[in-house]
Design a protein around this motif. Structure first.
Motif, PDB file in Angstrom:
ATOM      1  N   PHE A 118       0.833  -1.207   0.000  1.00 48.52           N
ATOM      2  CA  PHE A 118       0.000   0.000   0.000  1.00 48.52           C
ATOM      3  C   PHE A 118       0.868   1.257   0.000  1.00 48.52           C
ATOM      4  O   PHE A 118       0.629   2.203  -0.766  1.00 48.52           O
ATOM      5  N   VAL A 138       2.756   1.689  -3.440  1.00 46.14           N
ATOM      6  CA  VAL A 138       1.838   2.045  -4.521  1.00 46.14           C
ATOM      7  C   VAL A 138       1.369   3.482  -4.365  1.00 46.14           C
ATOM      8  O   VAL A 138       1.320   4.259  -5.333  1.00 46.14           O
ATOM      9  N   THR A 139       1.045   3.869  -3.139  1.00 45.65           N
ATOM     10  CA  THR A 139       0.603   5.249  -2.887  1.00 45.65           C
ATOM     11  C   THR A 139       1.721   6.237  -3.184  1.00 45.65           C
ATOM     12  O   THR A 139       1.493   7.311  -3.752  1.00 45.65           O
ATOM     13  N   ARG A 148       2.233   6.576  -6.969  1.00 43.46           N
ATOM     14  CA  ARG A 148       1.112   7.276  -7.603  1.00 43.46           C
ATOM     15  C   ARG A 148       0.975   8.726  -7.128  1.00 43.46           C
ATOM     16  O   ARG A 148       0.019   9.408  -7.481  1.00 43.46           O
ATOM     17  N   GLY A 195      -2.235  11.062  -2.154  1.00 43.98           N
ATOM     18  CA  GLY A 195      -3.689  11.121  -2.200  1.00 43.98           C
ATOM     19  C   GLY A 195      -4.200  12.387  -2.838  1.00 43.98           C
ATOM     20  O   GLY A 195      -3.555  12.959  -3.730  1.00 43.98           O
ATOM     21  N   ALA A 217      -2.999   9.543   1.949  1.00 40.37           N
ATOM     22  CA  ALA A 217      -4.199   8.975   1.340  1.00 40.37           C
ATOM     23  C   ALA A 217      -5.453   9.713   1.795  1.00 40.37           C
ATOM     24  O   ALA A 217      -6.423   9.847   1.034  1.00 40.37           O
ATOM     25  N   PRO A 245      -8.215   3.352   3.613  1.00 41.92           N
ATOM     26  CA  PRO A 245      -7.390   3.698   2.447  1.00 41.92           C
ATOM     27  C   PRO A 245      -6.819   2.481   1.729  1.00 41.92           C
ATOM     28  O   PRO A 245      -6.690   2.489   0.500  1.00 41.92           O
ATOM     29  N   ASP A 255      -9.611   1.116  -0.315  1.00 46.56           N
ATOM     30  CA  ASP A 255      -9.833   1.985  -1.467  1.00 46.56           C
ATOM     31  C   ASP A 255      -8.807   1.737  -2.561  1.00 46.56           C
ATOM     32  O   ASP A 255      -9.112   1.847  -3.753  1.00 46.56           O
ATOM     33  N   ARG A 256      -7.592   1.401  -2.169  1.00 43.18           N
ATOM     34  CA  ARG A 256      -6.514   1.209  -3.136  1.00 43.18           C
ATOM     35  C   ARG A 256      -6.555  -0.187  -3.751  1.00 43.18           C
ATOM     36  O   ARG A 256      -6.358  -0.345  -4.962  1.00 43.18           O
TER      37      ARG A 256
END
Length: 513
Positions: A178, A181-182, A185, A188, A264, A290, A293-294
């Protein structure tokens, strides 16, 4: 007990060469219970502490613990004993102080384990009720798990390390996935929020002391690297590497994951979202939502299971640490010598049984009284355990300075004086923060917090009194001394012959005046 008894080795040595750096690392990381620390501490730190500045609190706590570890590692090169804290403190501050500290260490490990049994029992009871329809009280699952932990404990430390490795990889895997990846990307809705997470104004916003307090609590258990030194391969190299690596990984993991959780939500909304989760009675939702959500709703079923395995891993790790303290105290004859009995696998047999019995005695009263296992057992005992271990960190730092100034076994100024002194100052500040916020930490009232805090000096005094009334006797077979050279000392070779692993009659040590 005869040396040729069929149920134990010929000496009072734990199984040598059973653990390498990786094995010790998993034992330490499991004591951290990473998912428990993230899902339990981060929402509280964000809501009650410094909001989006929580990642900086983990960095600050890691820096303090790293300073402490410099002297801790320097001592580990000369002292290898499963009763690490009390042996280290005894070497510098005298046997009376060391034995009092042994009592506090046992108190800390046993109470934190009992606290985890409370949260674990409640978590498993809910999981079993929802997914299988089996409706049993939390304490039933706690008692069943105590039996399983006892079995794994007698199976040997190498077996326990492999079991813990599976659980640690599972819980850290999804959190790291998580976080990465966050990060990749770009965070948030408000981006990564680097300034919000690590800038000085964010770190000092709100109540930073609360966040630092929870961050220090998340480091609980790293010192087990020295507890397993006698079972490590080449402990003079393995223990320092495992210590520094574990602190670095723990700090980086908690700082990164908390930063990504806050990102996030969005730095400007994180405090409000965390407060709402606390009001709803499900603080873990601040972290779990979160992730769902991901990755999808399936994580909603998986994460509570991983929370249970995270707690189980921590319970087993603290069982191993506590029974090795009992073993060491039995070998030193500060407790009945029968506690140093080993089984064929070289694991503490009698000490493991006693540790499990202590867990039963700590948990059952809460069950009989019908108390909420999370609000009381988990909150109260985790709070007092953190305070107790902080006291041991402080005493160990002071002892390191005294020991090396007196023995001159290691003349490196940074390792034996400057870093331990700075660590002691940082830890003293952390103790003040814990005391000032203990009521918040335990989720109770000030009266309860006061009584819990007072138990620590009482336990220390009882341990010191036990030493004065029953001084340690000779050990049948003292374990081997550390034979590797300590860097920075011209007397390293001689030291390796004279530096023993514990306070034995062959190397008497007087209490300081």
């Amino acid at each position: 007990m005869p040396a040729n008894a069929p149920h134990r080795p010929a000496t009072d040595r734990l199984k040598p060469d059973a653990l390498g750096v990786v094995g010790i690392l998993f034992l330490v990381l499991s004591a951290q219970a990473p998912l428990t620390g993230i899902a339990g501490a981060v929402p509280l730190s964000v809501a009650l502490g410094n909001g989006s500045g929580v990642p900086a609190a983990y960095v600050a706590a890691g820096a303090v613990v790293l300073l402490f570890s410099v002297g801790f590692v320097a001592m580990s090169r000369h002292v290898v004993d499963p009763g690490a804290f009390y042996t280290y403190i005894g070497k510098g501050l005298g046997r009376t102080a060391g034995t009092g500290s042994a009592a506090v260490a046992l108190f800390a490990y046993c109470t934190i384990q009992a606290a985890m049994y409370g949260l674990y029992g409640a978590t498993v009871a809910q999981l079993m009720d929802v997914h299988t329809g089996i409706d049993l009280a939390w304490w039933v699952w706690a008692l069943l798990t105590m039996a399983l932990v006892q079995l794994l404990g007698v199976a040997g430390i190498d077996t326990g390390a492999r079991v813990l490795a599976v659980f640690v990889i599972a819980e850290t895997g999804i959190l790291l996935a998580f976080a990465l990846v966050t990060l990749v990307r770009g965070g948030g809705p408000e981006g990564l929020g680097v300034a919000a997470g690590f800038a000085p104004h964010s770190a000092l916003d709100g109540a930073p002391g609360v966040a630092v307090m929870f961050a220090v609590a998340s480091m609980f258990g790293f010192e087990a690297t020295a507890v397993y030194g006698e079972e490590a391969r080449a402990p003079a190299r393995t223990v320092p590497r495992a210590t520094y690596l574990s602190i670095t990984l723990i700090t980086a993991f908690f700082a990164l994951t908390s930063w990504m959780v806050i990102s996030a939500h969005g730095a400007s909304h994180a405090t409000e979202d965390a407060g709402r989760a606390l009001q709803d009675g499900d603080s873990s939702a601040f972290v779990f939502q979160p992730i769902a959500d991901r990755f999808g709703a399936w994580t909603g079923d998986l994460l509570p299971v991983l929370l249970a395995t995270s707690l189980f891993a921590g319970i087993l790790a603290f069982h191993n640490s506590a029974n090795r303290y009992l073993f060491s105290l039995g070998r030193e004859r500060r407790l009945p010598h029968a506690l140093c009995a080993l089984n064929r696998r070289g694991a503490p047999r009698a000490a493991g049984v006693v540790q499990t019995a202590i867990a039963v005695l700590l948990v059952v009263p809460f069950a009989l009284a019908g108390r909420d296992p999370v609000v009381t057992l988990f909150s109260w005992f985790s709070g007092v355990a953190v305070l107790a271990i902080m006291l041991l960190y402080f005493l160990t730092s002071v002892s390191v300075v005294v020991f090396f100034r007196r023995s001159r076994l290691d003349r490196r100024l940074w390792n034996t004086a400057v870093a331990p002194a700075l660590g002691a100052l940082g830890i003293a500040g952390a103790i003040w923060l814990v005391l000032a916020n203990l009521t918040t930490l335990i989720g109770g009232d000030r009266t309860t917090a006061t009584w819990l805090a007072l138990t620590i000096p009482v336990v220390w005094l009882l341990g010191a009194a036990a030493h004065l009334t029953r001084p340690a006797g000779p050990k049948p077979v003292p374990p081997a001394a550390v034979t590797s050279e300590a860097p920075g000392t011209a007397a390293a070779t001689a030291a390796s012959r004279t530096s023993t692993t514990s306070l034995t009659p062959e190397t008497p040590e007087k209490d300081p005046p």
